[in-house]
Design an enzyme around this catalytic site. Structure first.
Site, PDB file in Angstrom:
ATOM      1  N   THR A 164      -6.573  -3.787   2.017  1.00  0.00           N
ATOM      2  CA  THR A 164      -5.897  -4.428   0.888  1.00  0.00           C
ATOM      3  C   THR A 164      -7.076  -4.937   0.069  1.00  0.00           C
ATOM      4  O   THR A 164      -8.174  -5.041   0.605  1.00  0.00           O
ATOM      5  CB  THR A 164      -5.065  -5.633   1.387  1.00  0.00           C
ATOM      6  OG1 THR A 164      -4.064  -5.174   2.274  1.00  0.00           O
ATOM      7  CG2 THR A 164      -4.382  -6.381   0.275  1.00  0.00           C
ATOM      8  N   VAL A 193       8.334  -2.343   2.358  1.00  0.00           N
ATOM      9  CA  VAL A 193       7.804  -3.284   1.368  1.00  0.00           C
ATOM     10  C   VAL A 193       6.610  -4.023   1.966  1.00  0.00           C
ATOM     11  O   VAL A 193       6.703  -4.600   3.050  1.00  0.00           O
ATOM     12  CB  VAL A 193       8.905  -4.275   0.903  1.00  0.00           C
ATOM     13  CG1 VAL A 193       8.326  -5.369   0.020  1.00  0.00           C
ATOM     14  CG2 VAL A 193      10.005  -3.515   0.159  1.00  0.00           C
ATOM     15  N   SER A 194       5.497  -3.996   1.241  1.00  0.00           N
ATOM     16  CA  SER A 194       4.267  -4.669   1.686  1.00  0.00           C
ATOM     17  C   SER A 194       4.343  -6.168   1.417  1.00  0.00           C
ATOM     18  O   SER A 194       5.003  -6.610   0.480  1.00  0.00           O
ATOM     19  CB  SER A 194       3.096  -4.076   0.906  1.00  0.00           C
ATOM     20  OG  SER A 194       1.966  -4.882   1.061  1.00  0.00           O
ATOM     21  N   ASP A 195       3.603  -6.922   2.219  1.00  0.00           N
ATOM     22  CA  ASP A 195       3.493  -8.374   1.971  1.00  0.00           C
ATOM     23  C   ASP A 195       2.747  -8.679   0.673  1.00  0.00           C
ATOM     24  O   ASP A 195       2.868  -9.780   0.130  1.00  0.00           O
ATOM     25  CB  ASP A 195       2.718  -9.037   3.117  1.00  0.00           C
ATOM     26  CG  ASP A 195       1.294  -8.515   3.151  1.00  0.00           C
ATOM     27  OD1 ASP A 195       1.090  -7.337   3.529  1.00  0.00           O
ATOM     28  OD2 ASP A 195       0.380  -9.253   2.747  1.00  0.00           O
ATOM     29  N   GLY A 216       1.022  -6.179   7.229  1.00  0.00           N
ATOM     30  CA  GLY A 216       1.959  -6.862   6.333  1.00  0.00           C
ATOM     31  C   GLY A 216       3.103  -7.541   7.057  1.00  0.00           C
ATOM     32  O   GLY A 216       3.516  -8.642   6.691  1.00  0.00           O
TER      33      GLY A 216
HETATM   34  N1  GLY Z   1      -1.226  -6.023   3.897  1.00  0.00           N
HETATM   35  C1  GLY Z   1      -0.899  -4.775   3.382  1.00  0.00           C
HETATM   36  C2  GLY Z   1       0.302  -4.171   3.967  1.00  0.00           C
HETATM   37  O1  GLY Z   1       0.562  -4.297   5.167  1.00  0.00           O
HETATM   38  O2  GLY Z   1       1.029  -3.538   3.268  1.00  0.00           O
END
Ligand code: GLY
Length: 291
Positions: A164, A193-195, A216
């Site tokens: 990320t 859906v990503s965090d 995420g």
């Molecule tokens: N932190 C990025 C994801 O897991 O989508």
């Protein structure tokens, strides 16, 4: 006040997972220095975070923008968000395709009545803004996908899955901002859906700003960014807020990292995994989290 800046290019197990450690370090130093020059020249925290995120999205070794990982169906869908701490305003895009810099869509949405758009709507917005179509695929990401496909994605999650990018800034006027952008976890189910475009992965107010990287689902389960910011808002020091939040996370075997700045200019970071690819400028010098 002295402006501060910290950026990250993901986290993981292996310091060489994004190419040679020395090269990754040099790129992070270059980007943090370029973005800090803007901050020193009077740019706002928001402008600086957008600029730093753009540079990080354009760097193919990081999993965001160009160099994003592919999902299970071989497509790239990216997510990005911005949070202006002064206005306490969150904006973002979820699972957008065929744009170069998802952070620019999040930037536009800061001043829109509809501040988080998903796939089709985000692409429509890009077209409305006359942003040219762009293919963020790199040969390396395609090769990684082909290798994983051979084993039907049964192998251990690739290192890139904790990739990320993010930036957190405090400007001369004392305003905070956080931005985060990602290609996602990699090889995920369509529609996941990503965090990164939620307040769990990216959050800021007048007291603190945080950008997260890592798995995420773990970040969402902890409500990580908003949890750290709320603790600082309620009077805890940034160092204690990070330490407590990560101690709790370790007890639940979470896999992630975060970067942060508070209103006094304290720069902080924490991780549950071995490596965090981050660099900062504290007003005097550039430093990083890679020994
Ligand atoms: N932190 C990025 C994801 O897991 O989508």
């Amino acid at each position: 006040m002295t402006p501060k800046l910290i950026i990250h290019g993901g986290a993981g197990d292996d310091p060489h997972s994004k190419g040679s450690k020395a090269e990754t370090k040099a790129i992070l130093h270059q980007i943090v220095s370029a973005a800090y020059s803007k901050l020193l020249a009077g740019a706002s925290a928001l402008e600086t975070v957008i600029y730093a995120c753009q540079l990080l999205e354009d760097e193919p070794r990081f999993n965001a923008g160009t160099g994003s990982v592919l999902q299970s169906d071989g497509q790239i869908r990216m997510s990005a968000s911005l949070m202006d701490g002064q206005r306490q305003s969150f904006s973002g895009v979820i699972n957008v395709s065929r744009v170069k810099n998802p952070i620019h869509l999040a930037q536009f949405l800061q001043n829109s009545p509809d501040r988080v758009l998903s796939d089709y709507g985000a692409l429509e917005l890009a077209r409305e803004l006359n942003i040219p179509p762009y293919n963020p695929l790199t040969d390396q990401r395609l090769q990684e996908w082909v290798e994983e496909r051979k084993t039907n994605f049964q192998r251990k999650m690739a290192e890139v899955t904790r990739g990320t990018i993010g930036a957190v800034a405090l400007d001369q006027a004392g305003r905070l901002c956080a931005g985060t952008s990602t290609g996602g976890r990699g090889f995920e189910r369509i529609g996941r859906v990503s965090d990164s475009a939620t307040p769990a992965g990216n959050y800021a107010n007048a007291f603190a700003a945080v950008s997260c990287t890592g798995v995420g689902e773990d970040i969402l389960d902890e409500g990580l960014a908003v949890r750290i910011v709320t603790r600082v808002t309620d009077g805890m020091s940034l160092a204690d807020a990070l330490a407590k939040s990560f101690q709790e996370a370790r007890s639940r075997h979470r896999d992630f990292a975060a970067i942060a700045i508070d209103q006094k200019g304290t720069i902080g970071w924490e991780k549950t995994c071995p490596v965090l690819f981050a660099a900062y400028h504290d007003g005097e010098q550039v430093g990083d989290t890679l020994s």
